[in-house]
Design an enzyme around this catalytic site. Structure first.
Site, mmCIF file in Angstrom:
data_model
loop_
_atom_site.group_PDB
_atom_site.id
_atom_site.type_symbol
_atom_site.label_atom_id
_atom_site.label_comp_id
_atom_site.label_asym_id
_atom_site.label_seq_id
_atom_site.Cartn_x
_atom_site.Cartn_y
_atom_site.Cartn_z
ATOM 1 N N LYS A 273 44.103 32.565 39.362
ATOM 2 C CA LYS A 273 44.141 31.803 38.119
ATOM 3 C C LYS A 273 45.075 30.633 38.310
ATOM 4 C CE LYS A 273 42.332 32.711 34.030
ATOM 5 N NZ LYS A 273 40.996 33.272 34.000
HETATM 6 N N1 GLU Z 1 37.805 31.444 33.581
HETATM 7 C C1 GLU Z 1 36.768 32.415 33.592
HETATM 8 C C2 GLU Z 1 37.336 33.818 33.537
HETATM 9 O O1 GLU Z 1 38.432 34.031 33.082
HETATM 10 C C3 GLU Z 1 35.796 32.216 34.728
HETATM 11 C C4 GLU Z 1 36.372 32.241 36.096
HETATM 12 C C5 GLU Z 1 35.381 31.829 37.165
HETATM 13 O O2 GLU Z 1 34.234 31.613 36.863
HETATM 14 O O3 GLU Z 1 35.825 31.745 38.308
HETATM 15 O O4 GLU Z 1 36.661 34.775 33.853
#
Ligand code: GLU
Length: 418
Positions: free
Chosen positions: A108
């Site tokens: 993240k």
């Molecule tokens: N931000 C989204 C999540 O928390 C998607 C992450 C992604 O597609 O890599 O799952």
């Protein structure tokens, strides 16, 4: 990494992990190796604002583990972003990807900035400088970003452009959730919300609730709005919706087209005439069949978990339910929880499809994408419910233990490096 524990979201992710590790009888020497993030990167992002002044923003990227493939996860722009929170979200991405059998570890990223207070030019400069600082740590086989709260397709396009410029050729697989015109996947934008709607609809059937079940959605961003639209298509009645500015409630059902038109025109839900004004906190307590927190983490707490009035709690947000609230929900078996790492996994599943399409330069039709997505979601839901029944545990413990166990297996067989 104990300093991260001062952040409540990180503490929550660790407490969840420890409880599942106890349930799995995980050996001591495997615990920290599985729990602690592999790499945390914090960077200063000096940016010239439109006013001519220079402001330094703080940016982070946490890569939780690289055991099964590159790390994968969103980039968040929010004023409250902290390293500990980003580490928690990275950990949840690990379990989410493993649960869906994607060949990824979790990651993240975040920048502490309020995107609503920035011009488009300022956002572009923040994104490009953040990407430049991260170039030594990211790559299509190392770490692949995607949109999250406060970021979107345009943000991904800037990241791709900055990275591609650096390496000298277009590299679409460096990010997912980018515009279709530069290698994005059909269906990625809607995937998280439509995945939530699909799973909720399956739960409605399982619990034999009426087709026109009453739904409340907290958060009307990309995820919440597509979840609401998807559920309305399945026949559900959306009776309450909110965003940061507050909410609107109408037990007879809201006109979603009119609401969307209002949000596009005014920028928020405030002042929508089709229902009564209601605060975010109150909205969560209104009687409904399906409650969907689709915004921030830690909104279902020990204060309101005993009072929510729903049959299905569908966690479209990451980490919306605290550990204390979970203990209360375990005493309320009438509430069927679709845990976050399953409920919102449609986004990263279609991100995986996008990455695969980019690597092969071979693109799929939308029907193919949703067909494959729903097959994975349906299968994963069945697996989680089977595990929950087998051990007489709640759905979250079942989902987490499946995801965590897969990461442990990978680490055990590979050794100490990843
Ligand atoms: N931000 C989204 C999540 O928390 C998607 C992450 C992604 O597609 O890599 O799952």
């Amino acid at each position: 990494m104990k300093h991260l524990l001062t952040n409540p979201a990180y503490k929550m992710a660790c407490d969840q992990f420890d409880a599942v590790a106890d349930f799995l009888n995980m050996p001591e020497d495997v615990r920290d190796r599985t729990k602690l993030p592999k790499r945390l990167v914090t960077v200063a992002i000096p940016v010239r604002l439109d006013s001519g002044k220079v402001k330094v923003f703080e940016g982070h990227r946490v890569q939780h583990h690289l055991t099964l493939g590159p790390t994968k996860g969103g980039l968040r722009f929010h004023p409250g972003v902290e390293l500990g929170e980003v580490a928690a979200l990275a950990m949840w991405m690990s379990w989410k990807c493993a649960l869906a059998d994607l060949p990824y570890g979790g990651a993240k990223g975040g920048v502490a900035v309020d995107p609503r207070k920035c011009s488009i030019g300022e956002l572009e400069r923040i994104t490009r400088r953040y990407t430049s600082e991260m170039i030594p740590f990211i790559g299509p086989q190392t770490d692949v970003m995607a949109p999250d709260m406060g970021t979107n397709e345009q943000t991904m396009a800037w990241i791709m452009d900055t990275y591609s410029h650096q390496v000298g050729h277009a590299v679409p697989s460096i990010v997912t959730g980018k515009p279709v015109s530069i290698g994005g996947s059909l269906g990625r934008k809607e995937a998280t919300g439509r995945g939530v709607a699909f799973l909720v609809n399956r739960a409605i059937d399982l619990l034999k609730l009426p087709n026109d079940s009453r739904v409340i959605v907290q958060g009307f961003g990309n995820v919440g709005s597509y979840a609401a639209i998807g559920l309305a298509k399945y026949g559900a009645r959306i009776i309450g919706v909110s965003d940061v500015s507050g909410g609107v409630h109408n037990p007879k059902g809201l006109d979603l087209d009119a609401l969307q038109e209002h949000v596009t025109r005014t920028g928020s839900i405030t002042g929508f005439p089709g229902g009564d004004k209601i605060s975010n906190e109150e909205l969560l307590l209104q009687p409904c069949d399906v409650l969907i927190p689709a915004a921030m983490d830690r909104v279902i707490t020990e204060k309101n978990a005993g009072k929510i009035n729903c049959r299905i709690l569908a966690e479209a947000a990451n980490g919306p339910t605290t550990v204390e609230a979970d203990a209360i929900l375990r005493q309320r078996p009438e509430i069927f929880v679709i845990p976050d790492i399953l409920c919102n996994s449609g986004g990263v599943i279609v991100s995986y499809f996008e990455w695969v399409q980019d690597l092969q330069s071979f693109f799929w039709a939308e029907t193919e994408i949703f067909d494959k997505l729903y097959r994975i979601l349906g299968r994963t839901l069945d697996t989680v419910l089977k595990e929950a029944r087998k051990h007489n545990i709640d759905n979250r413990t079942a989902a987490l233990s499946i995801g965590i166990q897969k990461v442990v297996n990978g680490k055990t067989i590979r050794g100490l490096f990843p």
